[in-house]
Enzyme design. Structure first.
Site, PDB file in Angstrom:
ATOM      1  N   GLN A  86       1.275  -1.483  -0.272  1.00  0.00           N
ATOM      2  CA  GLN A  86       0.004   0.158  -0.047  1.00  0.00           C
ATOM      3  C   GLN A  86       1.143   1.004  -0.139  1.00  0.00           C
ATOM      4  O   GLN A  86       1.519   1.799   1.013  1.00  0.00           O
ATOM      5  CB  GLN A  86      -0.707  -0.241   1.142  1.00  0.00           C
ATOM      6  CG  GLN A  86      -2.047   1.138   0.949  1.00  0.00           C
ATOM      7  CD  GLN A  86      -2.777   1.151   2.330  1.00  0.00           C
ATOM      8  OE1 GLN A  86      -2.444   1.183   3.185  1.00  0.00           O
ATOM      9  NE2 GLN A  86      -3.792   1.576   2.080  1.00  0.00           N
ATOM     10  N   HIS A 124      -2.685   4.426  -1.809  1.00  0.00           N
ATOM     11  CA  HIS A 124      -3.935   4.865  -0.414  1.00  0.00           C
ATOM     12  C   HIS A 124      -4.768   6.265  -0.449  1.00  0.00           C
ATOM     13  O   HIS A 124      -3.771   6.774  -0.159  1.00  0.00           O
ATOM     14  CB  HIS A 124      -3.088   4.831   0.909  1.00  0.00           C
ATOM     15  CG  HIS A 124      -3.814   4.945   2.121  1.00  0.00           C
ATOM     16  ND1 HIS A 124      -5.135   5.334   1.832  1.00  0.00           N
ATOM     17  CD2 HIS A 124      -3.397   4.654   3.460  1.00  0.00           C
ATOM     18  CE1 HIS A 124      -5.064   5.437   3.881  1.00  0.00           C
ATOM     19  NE2 HIS A 124      -4.134   5.318   4.365  1.00  0.00           N
ATOM     20  N   HIS A 173      -9.043   8.153   4.977  1.00  0.00           N
ATOM     21  CA  HIS A 173      -9.534   7.969   5.609  1.00  0.00           C
ATOM     22  C   HIS A 173      -8.612   9.555   5.776  1.00  0.00           C
ATOM     23  O   HIS A 173      -7.579   9.507   6.854  1.00  0.00           O
ATOM     24  CB  HIS A 173      -8.628   7.153   6.282  1.00  0.00           C
ATOM     25  CG  HIS A 173      -8.934   5.487   6.103  1.00  0.00           C
ATOM     26  ND1 HIS A 173      -7.769   5.233   6.267  1.00  0.00           N
ATOM     27  CD2 HIS A 173      -9.503   5.600   5.679  1.00  0.00           C
ATOM     28  CE1 HIS A 173      -8.823   3.512   5.962  1.00  0.00           C
ATOM     29  NE2 HIS A 173     -10.118   4.190   4.911  1.00  0.00           N
ATOM     30  N   TYR A 201      -5.257  11.173   4.573  1.00  0.00           N
ATOM     31  CA  TYR A 201      -3.989  11.732   3.916  1.00  0.00           C
ATOM     32  C   TYR A 201      -4.152  12.022   2.509  1.00  0.00           C
ATOM     33  O   TYR A 201      -5.366  12.280   2.267  1.00  0.00           O
ATOM     34  CB  TYR A 201      -3.654   9.741   4.406  1.00  0.00           C
ATOM     35  CG  TYR A 201      -3.372   9.306   5.654  1.00  0.00           C
ATOM     36  CD1 TYR A 201      -2.952  10.184   6.873  1.00  0.00           C
ATOM     37  CD2 TYR A 201      -4.101   8.153   6.142  1.00  0.00           C
ATOM     38  CE1 TYR A 201      -3.030   9.359   7.919  1.00  0.00           C
ATOM     39  CE2 TYR A 201      -3.928   7.626   6.668  1.00  0.00           C
ATOM     40  CZ  TYR A 201      -3.989   9.007   8.073  1.00  0.00           C
ATOM     41  OH  TYR A 201      -3.600   7.180   9.371  1.00  0.00           O
ATOM     42  N   ARG A 213      -7.683   3.161  -2.843  1.00  0.00           N
ATOM     43  CA  ARG A 213      -8.564   2.556  -1.607  1.00  0.00           C
ATOM     44  C   ARG A 213      -8.732   4.228  -1.525  1.00  0.00           C
ATOM     45  O   ARG A 213      -8.615   5.266  -1.403  1.00  0.00           O
ATOM     46  CB  ARG A 213      -7.636   2.465  -0.738  1.00  0.00           C
ATOM     47  CG  ARG A 213      -8.204   2.040   1.089  1.00  0.00           C
ATOM     48  CD  ARG A 213      -7.753   0.827   2.046  1.00  0.00           C
ATOM     49  NE  ARG A 213      -9.029   0.211   2.194  1.00  0.00           N
ATOM     50  CZ  ARG A 213      -8.900   0.182   3.482  1.00  0.00           C
ATOM     51  NH1 ARG A 213      -7.677   0.846   4.964  1.00  0.00           N
ATOM     52  NH2 ARG A 213      -9.292  -0.908   4.420  1.00  0.00           N
ATOM     53  N   GLY A 228      -9.450  -6.477   8.666  1.00  0.00           N
ATOM     54  CA  GLY A 228      -8.147  -5.632   9.423  1.00  0.00           C
ATOM     55  C   GLY A 228      -7.479  -6.340  11.158  1.00  0.00           C
ATOM     56  O   GLY A 228      -6.761  -7.515  11.102  1.00  0.00           O
ATOM     57  N   ARG A 229      -9.017  -5.745  11.781  1.00  0.00           N
ATOM     58  CA  ARG A 229      -8.340  -6.630  13.285  1.00  0.00           C
ATOM     59  C   ARG A 229      -7.712  -7.902  13.436  1.00  0.00           C
ATOM     60  O   ARG A 229      -7.568  -8.030  14.164  1.00  0.00           O
ATOM     61  CB  ARG A 229      -9.214  -5.411  13.987  1.00  0.00           C
ATOM     62  CG  ARG A 229      -8.446  -4.171  14.280  1.00  0.00           C
ATOM     63  CD  ARG A 229      -9.702  -3.201  15.047  1.00  0.00           C
ATOM     64  NE  ARG A 229     -10.767  -3.478  13.542  1.00  0.00           N
ATOM     65  CZ  ARG A 229     -12.274  -3.476  14.689  1.00  0.00           C
ATOM     66  NH1 ARG A 229     -12.011  -3.203  15.642  1.00  0.00           N
ATOM     67  NH2 ARG A 229     -13.730  -3.183  13.999  1.00  0.00           N
TER      68      ARG A 229
HETATM   69  C1  LIG Z   1      -3.444  -0.972  13.952  1.00  0.00           C
HETATM   70  C2  LIG Z   1      -4.810  -0.597  12.420  1.00  0.00           C
HETATM   71  C3  LIG Z   1      -4.005  -0.118  11.620  1.00  0.00           C
HETATM   72  C4  LIG Z   1      -3.927   0.993  10.387  1.00  0.00           C
HETATM   73  N1  LIG Z   1      -3.851   1.239   9.153  1.00  0.00           N
HETATM   74  C5  LIG Z   1      -3.893   1.024   8.390  1.00  0.00           C
HETATM   75  C6  LIG Z   1      -2.949   1.569   6.943  1.00  0.00           C
HETATM   76  O1  LIG Z   1      -1.434   1.572   7.109  1.00  0.00           O
HETATM   77  N2  LIG Z   1      -4.003   2.014   6.037  1.00  0.00           N
HETATM   78  C7  LIG Z   1      -5.126   1.779   5.624  1.00  0.00           C
HETATM   79  O2  LIG Z   1      -5.513   1.988   4.296  1.00  0.00           O
HETATM   80  N3  LIG Z   1      -6.405   0.931   6.775  1.00  0.00           N
HETATM   81  C8  LIG Z   1      -5.175   1.315   8.224  1.00  0.00           C
HETATM   82  N4  LIG Z   1      -5.839   0.678   8.778  1.00  0.00           N
HETATM   83  C9  LIG Z   1      -8.174   0.541   8.940  1.00  0.00           C
HETATM   84  C10 LIG Z   1      -8.212  -1.215   7.544  1.00  0.00           C
HETATM   85  O3  LIG Z   1      -7.029  -1.176   6.583  1.00  0.00           O
HETATM   86  C11 LIG Z   1      -9.256  -1.281   7.953  1.00  0.00           C
HETATM   87  O4  LIG Z   1      -9.853  -0.600   7.131  1.00  0.00           O
HETATM   88  C12 LIG Z   1      -9.789  -1.486   9.497  1.00  0.00           C
HETATM   89  O5  LIG Z   1      -9.543  -1.364  10.254  1.00  0.00           O
HETATM   90  C13 LIG Z   1     -11.273  -1.762   9.694  1.00  0.00           C
HETATM   91  O6  LIG Z   1     -11.461  -2.898   9.105  1.00  0.00           O
HETATM   92  P1  LIG Z   1     -11.841  -4.072  10.645  1.00  0.00           P
HETATM   93  O7  LIG Z   1     -13.229  -3.192  10.856  1.00  0.00           O
HETATM   94  O8  LIG Z   1     -11.557  -5.592   9.843  1.00  0.00           O
HETATM   95  O9  LIG Z   1     -10.906  -3.518  11.587  1.00  0.00           O
HETATM   96  C14 LIG Z   1      -5.215   0.154  10.321  1.00  0.00           C
HETATM   97  C15 LIG Z   1      -5.969  -0.007  10.986  1.00  0.00           C
HETATM   98  C16 LIG Z   1      -5.471  -0.954  12.226  1.00  0.00           C
HETATM   99  C17 LIG Z   1      -6.431  -1.972  13.447  1.00  0.00           C
END
Ligand SMILES: Cc1cc2nc3c(=O)[nH]c(=O)nc-3n(C[C@H](O)[C@H](O)[C@H](O)COP(=O)(O)O)c2cc1C
Length: 367
Positions: free
Chosen positions: A107, A174, A177, A179, A227, A334-335
């Site tokens: 990404q 990316h 969000h 950025y 994204r 994600g999580r």
């Molecule tokens: C620790 C953490 C770091 C994240 N870093 C990024 C990132 O670098 N780039 C991005 O597009 N989203 C980032 N996200 C968002 C995740 O890609 C994802 O959209 C978000 O966690 C929702 O998915 P989930 O509900 O399954 O966790 C991050 C999320 C978490 C939890």
């Protein structure tokens, strides 16, 4: 725990698109981990991604990794995507993931105005954003010149070229969000009067030129995932597009510039994006562009990002119904995947009782 009653089969159908084929519909969402000292991803990062590949994740999107610009990231343990050592590290990551039979895209990231002056790794570098405005509208720096914006475009293109050379299976840009790319999209942060500003369509020009420049570097067959999100880090209710017409006007230039797959970031995948239809943001994006889409947001969890607090597991029934209907093509997790490298495999094997709730301790380790 709420057991999944529906068959999980829709999640395990192969995804066969022209440029990328995946064994199932699961995607590891990009997640910043801050485990790359001096911006270099080491063996532990490679092992972290390999573990997900070994456990049936269809496509891995890496954590955001900084393009070649002094103010691209904030922090010295966020992986960079330039410089010999960092790129060598990424080469190893690709090797390990491929050896485990997985697919992976980096990404490419620039944080724009969310960076503070004095942040590592380049303390002297001033943050950069379309009009020098923070997400809250404060004037922090001078707006970059048109030439400086063009140089940023080329930094993304360099990242795309390096991704292809290192053997990645595509790239993800990316644009979400709040950025850098998203700061160009958003009227609150983009007040430019050159070709990179203007109305909703004018504000897509930065992304359009990035996509075109990346395409120029990687050729016609290399997948470009884009994204985007309506929500911003500082404003979960923000909207780039208030209705389907606006969303169509926003997406059309991006699709025409060469996006292959849209990754539509929402915090809760089940929420309708606009009144009068059940479609979520990914569903609308697929309908309006005809491109494959990735949905995301609290899959299998009962608490949404970005609270970073604990969240319990939930049934996958709602997700499976939408996926089965073809509302979206792929599902990013994600999580749950940060917590548990075996999440996809467990779901495939019907081991619902073994799925782990999200525990914020998981943020502190790289397993
Ligand atoms: C620790 C953490 C770091 C994240 N870093 C990024 C990132 O670098 N780039 C991005 O597009 N989203 C980032 N996200 C968002 C995740 O890609 C994802 O959209 C978000 O966690 C929702 O998915 P989930 O509900 O399954 O966790 C991050 C999320 C978490 C939890």
């Amino acid at each position: 725990m709420n057991q999944t009653k529906t068959t999980t089969e829709p999640l395990f159908r192969p995804f066969m698109s022209e440029k990328i084929q995946l064994p199932n519909r699961t995607v590891m969402a990009p997640m910043t981990r801050k485990f790359s000292p001096n911006g270099v991803p080491n063996e532990d990062v490679a092992a972290y991604y390999r573990r997900r590949a070994e456990n049936e994740v269809g496509l891995i999107v890496t954590e955001g990794t900084g393009i070649n610009h002094p103010a691209a990231v904030a922090g010295d343990s966020i992986p960079l995507f330039h410089g010999e050592k960092a790129l060598q590290g990424w080469g190893k990551v690709v090797e390990e993931v491929h050896r485990a039979g997985g697919k992976i895209v980096p990404q490419l990231w620039h944080v724009g105005m969310t960076r503070k002056k004095g942040d590592l790794p380049n303390e002297e570098a001033m943050p950069v954003g379309p009009s020098g405005l923070s997400l809250d509208g404060e004037q922090v720096t001078d707006p970059p010149s048109t030439e400086e914006v063009e140089a940023l475009v080329e930094a993304y293109a360099q990242g795309a070229a390096d991704a292809k050379r290192l053997g990645f299976d595509g790239i993800e840009l990316h644009g979400a969000h709040g950025y850098l790319i998203d700061q160009f999209f958003w009227e609150q942060t983009n007040r430019r009067e050159d070709r990179f500003g203007g109305d909703l369509v004018g504000r897509t020009q930065f992304a359009v030129e990035i996509i075109e420049a990346c395409r120029r570097e990687v050729g016609p067959d290399f997948p470009i995932i884009f994204r985007f999100s309506q929500w911003k880090m500082n404003d979960f209710e923000a909207k780039l597009a208030k209705n389907p017409d606006e969303l169509e006007r926003f997406l059309k230039p991006l699709a025409e510039a060469g996006v292959d797959i849209f990754h539509c970031s929402t915090r809760r995948f089940w929420e309708p994006e606009f009144e009068g239809s059940d479609l979520n943001l990914a569903g609308w994006t697929k309908k309006l562009t005809g491109k494959p889409v990735i949905a995301v947001g609290s899959v299998g969890l009962d608490g949404e990002f970005t609270s970073f607090s604990a969240a319990g597991t939930t049934s996958l029934d709602g997700l499976l119904t939408k996926l089965d209907k073809g509302e979206f093509d792929l599902v990013a997790i994600g999580r749950s995947l940060l917590q548990d490298p075996e999440w996809v495999k467990k779901v495939h094997e019907g081991r619902a009782d073994d799925l782990l709730p999200f525990d914020k301790e998981a943020l502190k380790k790289l397993y």
